[in-house]
Structures are given as C-alpha cells and as structure tokens.
Motif scaffolding. Sequence first.
Motif, PDB file in Angstrom:
ATOM      1  N   GLU A   1      19.891   9.831   5.948  1.00 58.23           N
ATOM      2  CA  GLU A   1      18.700  10.290   6.671  1.00 58.23           C
ATOM      3  C   GLU A   1      18.672  11.787   6.928  1.00 58.23           C
ATOM      4  O   GLU A   1      17.618  12.414   6.904  1.00 58.23           O
ATOM      5  N   THR A   2      19.829  12.370   7.223  1.00 56.71           N
ATOM      6  CA  THR A   2      19.829  13.729   7.751  1.00 56.71           C
ATOM      7  C   THR A   2      19.573  14.793   6.697  1.00 56.71           C
ATOM      8  O   THR A   2      19.980  14.669   5.541  1.00 56.71           O
ATOM      9  N   GLY A   3      18.888  15.845   7.117  1.00 59.19           N
ATOM     10  CA  GLY A   3      18.688  16.987   6.253  1.00 59.19           C
ATOM     11  C   GLY A   3      19.453  18.191   6.775  1.00 59.19           C
ATOM     12  O   GLY A   3      19.489  19.247   6.141  1.00 59.19           O
ATOM     13  N   HIS A   4      20.077  18.016   7.923  1.00 57.94           N
ATOM     14  CA  HIS A   4      20.792  19.111   8.589  1.00 57.94           C
ATOM     15  C   HIS A   4      22.201  19.262   8.007  1.00 57.94           C
ATOM     16  O   HIS A   4      22.994  18.326   8.036  1.00 57.94           O
ATOM     17  N   PRO A   5      22.531  20.425   7.446  1.00 59.68           N
ATOM     18  CA  PRO A   5      23.802  20.587   6.728  1.00 59.68           C
ATOM     19  C   PRO A   5      25.035  20.354   7.597  1.00 59.68           C
ATOM     20  O   PRO A   5      26.009  19.736   7.139  1.00 59.68           O
ATOM     21  N   GLY A   6      24.997  20.840   8.859  1.00 61.78           N
ATOM     22  CA  GLY A   6      26.142  20.649   9.758  1.00 61.78           C
ATOM     23  C   GLY A   6      26.375  19.176  10.035  1.00 61.78           C
ATOM     24  O   GLY A   6      27.519  18.698  10.018  1.00 61.78           O
TER      25      GLY A   6
ATOM     26  N   ARG B   1      25.481  16.706   8.119  1.00 60.74           N
ATOM     27  CA  ARG B   1      26.003  16.090   6.894  1.00 60.74           C
ATOM     28  C   ARG B   1      27.502  16.325   6.754  1.00 60.74           C
ATOM     29  O   ARG B   1      28.260  15.414   6.426  1.00 60.74           O
ATOM     30  N   PHE B   2      27.940  17.534   7.078  1.00 58.92           N
ATOM     31  CA  PHE B   2      29.378  17.843   6.977  1.00 58.92           C
ATOM     32  C   PHE B   2      30.205  16.945   7.885  1.00 58.92           C
ATOM     33  O   PHE B   2      31.169  16.326   7.432  1.00 58.92           O
ATOM     34  N   ILE B   3      29.805  16.842   9.154  1.00 55.85           N
ATOM     35  CA  ILE B   3      30.652  16.060  10.069  1.00 55.85           C
ATOM     36  C   ILE B   3      30.588  14.567   9.759  1.00 55.85           C
ATOM     37  O   ILE B   3      31.564  13.846   9.939  1.00 55.85           O
ATOM     38  N   VAL B   4      29.448  14.117   9.251  1.00 59.80           N
ATOM     39  CA  VAL B   4      29.347  12.700   8.875  1.00 59.80           C
ATOM     40  C   VAL B   4      30.257  12.418   7.680  1.00 59.80           C
ATOM     41  O   VAL B   4      30.948  11.391   7.647  1.00 59.80           O
ATOM     42  N   GLU B   5      30.315  13.353   6.740  1.00 58.64           N
ATOM     43  CA  GLU B   5      31.195  13.156   5.587  1.00 58.64           C
ATOM     44  C   GLU B   5      32.664  13.225   5.999  1.00 58.64           C
ATOM     45  O   GLU B   5      33.512  12.505   5.464  1.00 58.64           O
ATOM     46  N   TYR B   6      32.943  14.088   6.974  1.00 57.04           N
ATOM     47  CA  TYR B   6      34.301  14.154   7.534  1.00 57.04           C
ATOM     48  C   TYR B   6      34.689  12.787   8.098  1.00 57.04           C
ATOM     49  O   TYR B   6      35.755  12.246   7.791  1.00 57.04           O
TER      50      TYR B   6
END
Lengths: 183, 183
Positions: B136-141, B143-148
Amino acid sequence: MSVKTLCLAILNCGDATGYEIRKHLTEGKFSYFEDASYGSIYPTLARLEADRLVTVREEPQPGRPARKIYSITDEGREAFRRLLAEPPAPDTFRSPFLLVAMWAELAGPHVIKNALEERKTNLREEIEKLSAIREETGHPGTRFIVEYGLNCMRNDLAFLERESHRLVAIAEEGEEVLPQAAE
Amino acid sequence: MSVKTLCLAILNCGDATGYEIRKHLTEGKFSYFEDASYGSIYPTLARLEADRLVTVREEPQPGRPARKIYSITDEGREAFRRLLAEPPAPDTFRSPFLLVAMWAELAGPHVIKNALEERKTNLREEIEKLSAIREETGHPGTRFIVEYGLNCMRNDLAFLERESHRLVAIAEEGEEVLPQAAE
DNA sequence: GCGATCATATATCATCTCGATATATGCTGC
DNA sequence: GCAGCATATATCGAGATGATATATGATCGC
C-alpha cells in the motif's frame, strides 16, 4: 511475564544478590526476556522470601553493607515450573532506530548516518557477547536461545550492511526538498 | 523515546484521535517503535496542546461523546524534527518465548510445542500484515522499515521451522530425567 | 599521590505507565 | 432479540522506572 518469574529463572541458575539479578537482566544471556529495575527487584525478592520460594543469607562484608544472597527453594523451583506452563506473552521488538529511519527525509543524512552506525555497532557488540556465551555454556536450552539470538542479529546486521545506502539516499533527497536551517 | 515523540510521529502522518493513536501503536506499521496505553496517551495529548504543538477540534457525534481530533502544528513538526535528531535509545527484543525455550527440560514437551506453535503463528500473522502495508505505501521511509521488519521475521520463522525439533528433543529428554506429576 | 570515575551493593521515592474498568452507543452475527 | 464487539473518552489503583543517596574499594590518568 512478571518480575517474579524473572527472579526465579535467574536464581534457578544459581544464587545471586539483587544487584547481580539486575546485571543479568541488563547484560548477558538473560537480557532477552524482560527488563526490571531495582525498584521492582528488591520488593519482589522480599515477597518471594515471605512466600518461602527463596531464602536469604547475609554475608557481612567489613566496612560495607552486607551482601544479601538469595537461593531458590524446592517450593520455588516448583512454582517456577508452573509459571513456565502459563501461555507466554507475545514477543516484542521495540526500535527507536526504526522511528528515525522511517522519517529519514526529515531527520537528514547526518542524523541517519549516525543512527545507522550506532545500530550496527550495537549489533556487532551483541553478536560478540552471544558468541562468547555460546562457547562457554553446556546447557542445551541456553545454547538454543543463544543461537536463536545470533541468527537474528547476524541477519539484521547483514540487512543493514546491504541496504543502508537506500536510507541515506532518502535522507539526502529529503534535504534537497526541505533545505531547513542546517545543523 | 517518549510518548510525546510517538504521538507527534503519528500525527505527522495525519490527524487522529487518542483512540486511533493507541490503535496505531498496537497494530500496524507504528507498532515497532514503542507501546503506550490510554493512561499515558491522553495526558500527553493534553500537554502537547498546552505547548501548542498540536491543536484539537471536537467533532460532535449525535448520541455518543464527541471525537477529539488532534492535528500537528508547524511548531509541532519542528519539535518532532528536533526530537528525531536526539540519539535514539538502543533497540530491544523482549521474548517471554525464549525464557520458556531456555528451560525446555523443565517446561516439558507439551508446553514447548504449544509455545513454538504460538510463536510461529504470531510471526506468520505479522508477516501477512507487513506484506499488506508494503503493497500500500508510497512513502520510502515506511517501505524501508517494513522491509526491515519482513526480513527479520522471515528469518526468525525460518530458524524456528528448521531448528524447533531440537528444542522438542531437549524437552523430551528432560521429561525422562524428571518424571514429575504429568499434566 | 591524588582526584575522578567506575564497580559493587542496598535501598528509597517522585513520577510515570499499565491494565482494568466505567460510560455510552452503533453494528453485526447467530 | 441480544450477546459481543468496535468505537471513543477518561480515570484510577497498583506497579515500574529512573534518578538519587549512601558507602567503599579498585583502577587509571596525570
């Protein structure tokens, strides 16, 4: 999980003072369960003694206050076993680092680089400590949880080493868009 | 990290009520920073309003108590940016599960199997949730923490799926040595 | 050799936080 | 129809934190 359970778990490994219990919870292999401060450890130990789950002996020390050394009793061991059977609370990962990371574009590259280095150093230190414990222990349960921790932290560290450039890029782009009073 | 910082972080994403802030901290993408209960959120929001870092508007609802919707101010955004620059507290992983695992020989195979299943189910659910947020998210930060988080949890789950038989074996051996009143 | 800081060790206390509960109502499933 | 849940604010007792006080030996730089 209560402070009571934590104290019993540590005393189940051997006698200890309140001070030593606190150290175990802060550093070492017991630091992955829950934390507790003196303000909760000392009253808990008093209650455990009243309930006959532990005993105390005072070891006088010339000049300084006597050490109060606590030992678990058979009753205490049985109570601990019963507490282990209760459904454990869910595990939690709490990361102030990730909050900063999430807002990389606001925090700026300087803050982000510092936070990343700090986190990586932290992980490397923890890995060192766990590796040492792994070599020393002969207890199978301890070995299992130490290997669990090592697996987790090595994976975290590898992710950060592989991906942290992305976070720095976000922070740098943010700075171009929001050229605030630089600090 | 304080409740103040948490509230500002969430309000920086959009307006919210105290109830919604609590929900964000418990579930969703904000649940990896720190937790907080109503008993700390409501007083904090009152203080933030007094300090002009947020504003409130009341939205009357027929029949039920009015919603108090909080918004971050420019002053609040600046305060949040300054709070982000402060050195973050170290990350913590707190695991009641690992305490039970450590004492597998005492807990017994039944308790251990339950705890393992519970933990794995928990991880699968979290992975599901994070995967949805990632899409869902378009926010890069974000996305980073979710991938973490995804990286971390997938690794945890893989370890448990690969190694949990060892823990069960420890529990079963323990039961042979200590044939206590079976439950 | 001397002051600073740290480690050991117990203990308390103001402040903060949690978890439960009260209150009020609409919605949903059975 | 009604039990149970979600929304929403708010409070309160019980418990926990973080800081501090007390006391002393050890260590280390200068």
